[in-house]
Scaffold this motif. Sequence first.
Motif, PDB file in Angstrom:
ATOM      1  N   ILE A  43     -19.645 -44.064 -14.389  1.00 39.20           N
ATOM      2  CA  ILE A  43     -18.558 -44.593 -15.215  1.00 39.20           C
ATOM      3  C   ILE A  43     -17.862 -45.732 -14.485  1.00 39.20           C
ATOM      4  CG2 ILE A  43     -16.315 -44.042 -16.241  1.00 39.20           C
ATOM      5  CD1 ILE A  43     -17.483 -41.150 -16.636  1.00 39.20           C
ATOM      6  N   PHE A  44     -17.590 -45.538 -13.197  1.00 38.27           N
ATOM      7  CA  PHE A  44     -16.933 -46.566 -12.390  1.00 38.27           C
ATOM      8  C   PHE A  44     -17.752 -47.857 -12.413  1.00 38.27           C
ATOM      9  CE2 PHE A  44     -16.337 -48.732  -8.323  1.00 38.27           C
ATOM     10  CZ  PHE A  44     -14.958 -48.878  -8.290  1.00 38.27           C
ATOM     11  N   THR A  45     -19.063 -47.740 -12.241  1.00 35.60           N
ATOM     12  CA  THR A  45     -19.933 -48.922 -12.237  1.00 35.60           C
ATOM     13  C   THR A  45     -19.898 -49.633 -13.580  1.00 35.60           C
ATOM     14  OG1 THR A  45     -21.355 -47.943 -10.557  1.00 35.60           O
ATOM     15  CG2 THR A  45     -22.312 -49.715 -11.887  1.00 35.60           C
ATOM     16  N   LEU A  46     -19.986 -48.885 -14.667  1.00 44.12           N
ATOM     17  CA  LEU A  46     -19.936 -49.491 -16.003  1.00 44.12           C
ATOM     18  C   LEU A  46     -18.599 -50.192 -16.249  1.00 44.12           C
ATOM     19  CD1 LEU A  46     -21.641 -46.711 -18.130  1.00 44.12           C
ATOM     20  CD2 LEU A  46     -22.525 -49.006 -17.682  1.00 44.12           C
ATOM     21  N   GLU A  47     -17.517 -49.537 -15.899  1.00 44.71           N
ATOM     22  CA  GLU A  47     -16.192 -50.116 -16.105  1.00 44.71           C
ATOM     23  C   GLU A  47     -15.975 -51.319 -15.183  1.00 44.71           C
ATOM     24  OE1 GLU A  47     -13.411 -48.954 -18.470  1.00 44.71           O
ATOM     25  OE2 GLU A  47     -15.469 -48.799 -19.189  1.00 44.71           O
ATOM     26  N   ARG A  48     -16.431 -51.210 -13.949  1.00 47.28           N
ATOM     27  CA  ARG A  48     -16.321 -52.334 -13.005  1.00 47.28           C
ATOM     28  C   ARG A  48     -17.044 -53.550 -13.555  1.00 47.28           C
ATOM     29  NH1 ARG A  48     -19.461 -51.038  -7.983  1.00 47.28           N
ATOM     30  NH2 ARG A  48     -21.084 -51.939  -9.263  1.00 47.28           N
ATOM     31  N   GLU A  49     -18.248 -53.347 -14.072  1.00 47.58           N
ATOM     32  CA  GLU A  49     -19.018 -54.452 -14.644  1.00 47.58           C
ATOM     33  C   GLU A  49     -18.356 -54.993 -15.910  1.00 47.58           C
ATOM     34  OE1 GLU A  49     -22.924 -52.783 -15.076  1.00 47.58           O
ATOM     35  OE2 GLU A  49     -23.315 -52.878 -12.915  1.00 47.58           O
ATOM     36  N   ARG A  50     -17.880 -54.103 -16.761  1.00 49.60           N
ATOM     37  CA  ARG A  50     -17.218 -54.517 -18.007  1.00 49.60           C
ATOM     38  C   ARG A  50     -16.012 -55.406 -17.726  1.00 49.60           C
ATOM     39  NH1 ARG A  50     -12.904 -52.784 -21.382  1.00 49.60           N
ATOM     40  NH2 ARG A  50     -12.346 -51.126 -19.926  1.00 49.60           N
ATOM     41  N   LEU A  51     -15.282 -55.088 -16.663  1.00 50.57           N
ATOM     42  CA  LEU A  51     -14.063 -55.813 -16.336  1.00 50.57           C
ATOM     43  C   LEU A  51     -14.292 -56.993 -15.392  1.00 50.57           C
ATOM     44  CD1 LEU A  51     -11.752 -52.704 -15.955  1.00 50.57           C
ATOM     45  CD2 LEU A  51     -11.836 -54.310 -17.876  1.00 50.57           C
ATOM     46  N   GLY A  52     -15.511 -57.175 -14.943  1.00 50.12           N
ATOM     47  CA  GLY A  52     -15.824 -58.303 -14.074  1.00 50.12           C
ATOM     48  C   GLY A  52     -15.325 -58.147 -12.647  1.00 50.12           C
ATOM     49  N   VAL A  53     -15.184 -56.915 -12.201  1.00 52.51           N
ATOM     50  CA  VAL A  53     -14.721 -56.643 -10.832  1.00 52.51           C
ATOM     51  C   VAL A  53     -15.900 -56.790  -9.883  1.00 52.51           C
ATOM     52  CG1 VAL A  53     -13.809 -54.833  -9.303  1.00 52.51           C
ATOM     53  CG2 VAL A  53     -12.850 -55.139 -11.600  1.00 52.51           C
ATOM     54  N   ASP A  54     -15.651 -57.377  -8.728  1.00 48.71           N
ATOM     55  CA  ASP A  54     -16.681 -57.598  -7.716  1.00 48.71           C
ATOM     56  C   ASP A  54     -17.428 -56.301  -7.416  1.00 48.71           C
ATOM     57  OD1 ASP A  54     -17.816 -57.792  -4.918  1.00 48.71           O
ATOM     58  OD2 ASP A  54     -17.059 -59.840  -5.172  1.00 48.71           O
ATOM     59  N   GLN A  55     -18.741 -56.382  -7.318  1.00 44.03           N
ATOM     60  CA  GLN A  55     -19.559 -55.193  -7.097  1.00 44.03           C
ATOM     61  C   GLN A  55     -19.416 -54.608  -5.698  1.00 44.03           C
ATOM     62  OE1 GLN A  55     -23.701 -55.931  -7.755  1.00 44.03           O
ATOM     63  NE2 GLN A  55     -23.759 -57.679  -6.368  1.00 44.03           N
ATOM     64  N   ASP A  56     -18.711 -55.283  -4.801  1.00 46.95           N
ATOM     65  CA  ASP A  56     -18.454 -54.714  -3.479  1.00 46.95           C
ATOM     66  C   ASP A  56     -17.551 -53.484  -3.562  1.00 46.95           C
ATOM     67  OD1 ASP A  56     -20.001 -56.634  -2.279  1.00 46.95           O
ATOM     68  OD2 ASP A  56     -18.319 -57.882  -1.646  1.00 46.95           O
ATOM     69  N   TRP A  57     -16.739 -53.397  -4.616  1.00 49.48           N
ATOM     70  CA  TRP A  57     -15.867 -52.243  -4.790  1.00 49.48           C
ATOM     71  C   TRP A  57     -16.705 -51.011  -5.104  1.00 49.48           C
ATOM     72  CZ3 TRP A  57     -10.759 -51.716  -3.842  1.00 49.48           C
ATOM     73  CH2 TRP A  57     -10.043 -52.889  -3.604  1.00 49.48           C
ATOM     74  N   ARG A  58     -16.415 -49.920  -4.376  1.00 46.98           N
ATOM     75  CA  ARG A  58     -17.168 -48.692  -4.614  1.00 46.98           C
ATOM     76  C   ARG A  58     -16.222 -47.504  -4.758  1.00 46.98           C
ATOM     77  NH1 ARG A  58     -19.025 -45.536  -0.114  1.00 46.98           N
ATOM     78  NH2 ARG A  58     -17.790 -46.021   1.716  1.00 46.98           N
TER      79      ARG A  58
END
Length: 159
Positions: A43-58
């Motif tokens: 869910i975090f990955t999908l939401e991170r991508e949806r919002l355009g947040v840098d993929q370094d965030w985990r």
Amino acid sequence: MFLGRQVEVGCIGLAQLDGQDFKRRWHSSSGDAEARFRLCEEIFTLERERLGVDQDWRLTWNGLKSALMLTNFDTVEVEMSKYLIMDDSFELALDCIRHELAHVIAGLEHQHDEHWQRTAAAARCSGVVEWEGFWTDPRRIFNALRDDVVEAVLSKLPR
């Protein structure tokens, strides 16, 4: 528009994210902390991508009882309390993930201020800052379990 990228402004349904039935999976994984955490990572990955947040965030987890989740700008991590992982409310977990991603987008200098509130609303977060009664509500599953049972369930979480 987040970080110069057009994003979906409609709310992703609580029961389905990206065509998968996360809510059903959440409820079927009750008592399985590892499965719940892996689901939160998805869910975090999908939401991170949806919002355009840098993929370094985990996403990581912690044992805090003082916060359901927190954003650590030093380690570039969003930390989820093991108690939230054990909770039965999928909606709460999803809202907390969106809440923390709003912190990432708004930046460290905007802690629940007006700018953060606008960011949270655009991220489809409720904007709730304190979940009143979460830690004391006897209906919460972790409040009904003995400490040794809680630790046995949580021992399966990845470190």
